[in-house]
Design a protein around this motif. Structure first.
Motif, mmCIF file in Angstrom:
data_model
loop_
_atom_site.group_PDB
_atom_site.id
_atom_site.type_symbol
_atom_site.label_atom_id
_atom_site.label_comp_id
_atom_site.label_asym_id
_atom_site.label_seq_id
_atom_site.Cartn_x
_atom_site.Cartn_y
_atom_site.Cartn_z
ATOM 1 N N THR A 53 0.962 -1.325 -0.048
ATOM 2 C CA THR A 53 0.116 0.167 0.055
ATOM 3 C C THR A 53 0.882 1.202 -0.054
ATOM 4 N N GLY A 54 1.990 1.114 0.384
ATOM 5 C CA GLY A 54 2.904 2.171 0.141
ATOM 6 C C GLY A 54 2.807 2.909 1.730
ATOM 7 N N ILE A 55 1.869 2.207 2.713
ATOM 8 C CA ILE A 55 1.508 3.066 3.781
ATOM 9 C C ILE A 55 2.751 2.842 5.032
ATOM 10 N N SER A 56 2.874 1.279 4.929
ATOM 11 C CA SER A 56 3.602 0.968 6.136
ATOM 12 C C SER A 56 5.307 0.950 5.530
ATOM 13 N N LYS A 57 5.969 1.510 6.428
ATOM 14 C CA LYS A 57 7.569 1.810 6.035
ATOM 15 C C LYS A 57 8.418 1.517 7.165
ATOM 16 N N TYR A 58 9.467 0.827 7.187
ATOM 17 C CA TYR A 58 10.301 0.585 8.234
ATOM 18 C C TYR A 58 11.565 0.751 7.847
ATOM 19 N N TYR A 59 12.632 1.260 8.972
ATOM 20 C CA TYR A 59 13.746 1.616 8.533
ATOM 21 C C TYR A 59 14.938 1.071 9.680
ATOM 22 N N GLY A 60 15.993 0.867 9.161
ATOM 23 C CA GLY A 60 16.992 0.193 10.161
ATOM 24 C C GLY A 60 17.388 1.687 10.741
ATOM 25 N N ASP A 61 17.949 1.194 12.011
ATOM 26 C CA ASP A 61 18.406 2.206 13.044
ATOM 27 C C ASP A 61 19.289 3.278 12.621
ATOM 28 N N SER A 62 20.081 2.609 11.721
ATOM 29 C CA SER A 62 21.291 3.723 11.232
ATOM 30 C C SER A 62 20.935 4.586 10.248
ATOM 31 N N VAL A 63 19.607 4.410 9.524
ATOM 32 C CA VAL A 63 19.307 5.327 8.605
ATOM 33 C C VAL A 63 17.896 6.207 8.838
ATOM 34 N N LYS A 64 17.417 5.970 10.083
ATOM 35 C CA LYS A 64 16.183 6.661 10.385
ATOM 36 C C LYS A 64 16.512 8.102 10.458
ATOM 37 N N GLY A 65 15.211 8.806 9.958
ATOM 38 C CA GLY A 65 15.314 10.187 9.963
ATOM 39 C C GLY A 65 16.137 10.718 8.755
ATOM 40 N N ARG A 66 17.076 9.927 8.117
ATOM 41 C CA ARG A 66 17.760 10.272 6.810
ATOM 42 C C ARG A 66 17.434 9.846 5.596
ATOM 43 N N PHE A 67 16.864 8.539 5.458
ATOM 44 C CA PHE A 67 16.451 7.844 4.447
ATOM 45 C C PHE A 67 14.986 7.794 4.314
ATOM 46 N N THR A 68 14.289 7.962 3.178
ATOM 47 C CA THR A 68 12.971 7.669 2.952
ATOM 48 C C THR A 68 12.758 6.642 1.799
ATOM 49 N N ILE A 69 11.840 5.712 1.885
ATOM 50 C CA ILE A 69 11.625 4.854 0.910
ATOM 51 C C ILE A 69 10.297 4.894 0.568
ATOM 52 N N SER A 70 9.871 4.908 -0.872
ATOM 53 C CA SER A 70 8.531 5.309 -1.722
ATOM 54 C C SER A 70 8.443 4.353 -2.692
ATOM 55 N N ARG A 71 7.188 4.196 -3.291
ATOM 56 C CA ARG A 71 6.949 3.532 -4.490
ATOM 57 C C ARG A 71 6.174 4.194 -5.403
ATOM 58 N N ASP A 72 6.149 3.800 -6.627
ATOM 59 C CA ASP A 72 5.424 4.267 -7.910
ATOM 60 C C ASP A 72 5.133 3.225 -8.781
ATOM 61 N N ASP A 73 3.494 2.900 -8.476
ATOM 62 C CA ASP A 73 3.265 1.776 -9.152
ATOM 63 C C ASP A 73 2.831 1.983 -10.485
ATOM 64 N N ALA A 74 2.699 3.180 -10.845
ATOM 65 C CA ALA A 74 2.580 3.405 -12.413
ATOM 66 C C ALA A 74 3.880 2.963 -13.078
ATOM 67 N N LYS A 75 4.945 3.495 -12.475
ATOM 68 C CA LYS A 75 6.069 2.985 -13.123
ATOM 69 C C LYS A 75 6.789 1.740 -12.700
ATOM 70 N N ASN A 76 6.094 0.929 -11.727
ATOM 71 C CA ASN A 76 6.740 -0.278 -11.166
ATOM 72 C C ASN A 76 8.223 -0.024 -10.537
ATOM 73 N N MET A 77 8.190 1.162 -9.738
ATOM 74 C CA MET A 77 9.665 1.543 -9.022
ATOM 75 C C MET A 77 9.569 1.724 -7.593
ATOM 76 N N VAL A 78 10.469 1.325 -7.119
ATOM 77 C CA VAL A 78 10.744 1.777 -5.847
ATOM 78 C C VAL A 78 11.995 2.582 -5.452
ATOM 79 N N TYR A 79 11.905 3.613 -4.672
ATOM 80 C CA TYR A 79 12.875 4.505 -4.495
ATOM 81 C C TYR A 79 13.578 4.562 -3.016
ATOM 82 N N LEU A 80 14.713 5.086 -3.002
ATOM 83 C CA LEU A 80 15.277 5.183 -1.783
ATOM 84 C C LEU A 80 16.071 6.413 -1.651
ATOM 85 N N GLN A 81 15.295 7.460 -1.004
ATOM 86 C CA GLN A 81 16.336 8.765 -0.892
ATOM 87 C C GLN A 81 16.876 8.744 0.086
#
Length: 128
Positions: A53-81
């Motif tokens: 759904t793109g709603i539930s997201k979890y992060y490792g402790d070392s990247v919390k607050g700095r990295f953001t995961i997202s997905r674009d279903d129209a493009k079949n892509m997942v991103y890591l900012q």
């Protein structure tokens, strides 16, 4: 099935966005996509995961607050900012996917064995 891209050489505190493209299998059959990384001489480490759904997201402790995961279903892509990059973020980053979602009572999404498909990895090097 999966192809990670976007890695490169950046300086500390810079930003970088990684992409994970899903090929072949219908994106809707993938219920969770995660990112892992492996630094030289170290074990593979969980970075982030996103559910279908793109709603539930979890992060490792070392990247919390700095990295953001997202997905674009129209493009079949997942991103890591990745923002505010640190020297210790230097690693080969992998995306992985599985055909079942995230159960909040179970943290198996942090472990490699819980994913069925893997991409080839993209290298991120952070310099001072």
């Amino acid at each position: 099935q999966l192809q990670a891209s976007g890695g490169g050489l950046v300086q500390a505190v810079d930003s970088l966005r990684l992409s994970c493209a899903v090929f072949g299998r219908a994106f809707r059959n993938i219920y969770a996509v995660g990112w892992f990384r492996q630094a030289p001489g170290k074990e593979r480490e969980f970075v982030a995961v996103i559910n279908w759904t793109g709603i539930s997201k979890y992060y490792g402790d070392s990247v919390k607050g700095r990295f953001t995961i997202s997905r674009d279903d129209a493009k079949n892509m997942v991103y890591l900012q990745m923002n505010s990059l640190k020297l210790e973020d230097t690693a080969v980053h992998y995306c992985a996917a599985r055909s079942f979602g995230i159960d909040t009572r179970n943290d198996d999404y942090e472990y490699e064995y819980a994913y069925e498909w893997w991409g080839q990895g993209t290298e991120v090097t952070v310099s001072s």
